[in-house]
Motif scaffolding. Sequence first.
Motif, mmCIF file in Angstrom:
data_model
loop_
_atom_site.group_PDB
_atom_site.id
_atom_site.type_symbol
_atom_site.label_atom_id
_atom_site.label_comp_id
_atom_site.label_asym_id
_atom_site.label_seq_id
_atom_site.Cartn_x
_atom_site.Cartn_y
_atom_site.Cartn_z
ATOM 1 N N THR A 123 -41.534 44.577 -0.479
ATOM 2 C CA THR A 123 -41.968 45.323 0.332
ATOM 3 C C THR A 123 -41.580 46.743 0.100
ATOM 4 O O THR A 123 -42.912 47.610 -0.102
ATOM 5 C CB THR A 123 -41.859 45.396 1.704
ATOM 6 N N ARG B 68 -49.079 39.835 2.326
ATOM 7 C CA ARG B 68 -48.570 40.278 0.390
ATOM 8 C C ARG B 68 -48.175 39.676 -0.450
ATOM 9 O O ARG B 68 -47.872 38.501 0.388
ATOM 10 C CB ARG B 68 -47.555 41.652 1.254
ATOM 11 N N GLY C 11 -48.361 42.592 6.872
ATOM 12 C CA GLY C 11 -48.774 42.358 5.938
ATOM 13 C C GLY C 11 -50.276 41.562 5.891
ATOM 14 O O GLY C 11 -50.993 42.139 6.280
ATOM 15 N N GLN D 184 -39.646 37.278 7.046
ATOM 16 C CA GLN D 184 -40.692 36.895 5.973
ATOM 17 C C GLN D 184 -40.992 35.541 5.695
ATOM 18 O O GLN D 184 -39.848 34.741 5.372
ATOM 19 C CB GLN D 184 -40.383 37.488 4.462
ATOM 20 N N SER E 253 -38.967 46.085 4.325
ATOM 21 C CA SER E 253 -38.361 44.294 5.444
ATOM 22 C C SER E 253 -36.998 44.199 5.340
ATOM 23 O O SER E 253 -36.265 43.642 5.977
ATOM 24 C CB SER E 253 -39.162 43.923 5.039
ATOM 25 N N ASP F 160 -44.433 39.014 6.915
ATOM 26 C CA ASP F 160 -43.555 39.653 8.248
ATOM 27 C C ASP F 160 -43.899 39.288 9.860
ATOM 28 O O ASP F 160 -45.050 39.978 9.719
ATOM 29 C CB ASP F 160 -43.622 41.281 7.508
#
Length: 321
Positions: A277, A106, A104, A61, A269, A51
């Motif tokens: 998220t 992720r 992050g 993102q 997010s 992010d």
Amino acid sequence: MTQPAATLMSEFETEVTVSRIDHPAEGVSLLTLTDPASGHLPPWTPGAHIDLLLGADLVRQYSLCSSPAASDTYQVAVLLTPDSRGGSAAVHALGEGSRLTIRGPRNHFPLVASKGYVFLAGGIGITPILPMIEEAEAAGADWQLHYGGRSRASMAFTDHLEKYGDRVHLVPQEEAGVLDLGTILGTPADDTLVYCCGPEPLLAAVEERCTSWPAHALHLERFSAKPREDGDNSDFELVLQRSGITLQVPAETTVFDAMRNAGVSVLGSCLEGICGTCEQIVLEGEVDHRDSVLDEEEQEANECMMVCVSRARSTRLVLDA
């Protein structure tokens, strides 16, 4: 199945510096981000995104497109879109030396080990594919990249891809038309996975072409939510087991907002069901999945949900939150 992130009430967040800006294609800014405090950033795997916190209510993102082996920098490439809702414009307004907060990484688009891969990228969708190619190459896998774009000048990282020779097939639309998915995906291949990222028309066409491929062969990442027909927004009872809270979720309220309103910490997010998220573990109840993160098998497993968009089909839903 991706690892649920529901037990996490927070994740890595830090302020970084934009140490360098490059322009690998028309309208694309490549940001190199460094952490001046520690000098190191958390490890990540191909397909991961972070992010960028670009303002009080502006979070976007972007896929990491550098090498996972580089522990001191992250790189993201952002296309300035004419219909930007503020994210790409804010990124393109940054200069070298700018500071911003990231969160992050992720990964809901991981590269699964395979003997072979077909990589398909449309436009800026090349970004998560770059580190995947690096990993596939290092593993000795058989792979091909088919990369389409409006024009050669608009296609980022073509210089970087030259080193891979004839494994890479560039298809600028103004020169060669669109990707020939009938030829590329016409014959299902054993021990081969298909990875695709790009605009929705490309993803939809690839999904259609891959219906004859083995189950689980296709892996997609979307920039925007997949078109869907939602069911009824009925009221239901929500039990947050670890928090010891039971509440009603009315038709006009999301599970995410209901949790936040009840004082329960939950990360969010995109709030569109595309970033993962807000993922939460489901302990009981049937979920009406409306996200664009989980595949059909993961949705049918009913083990987790994206609370920003998904709701309950049952009258009662219990989350591990």
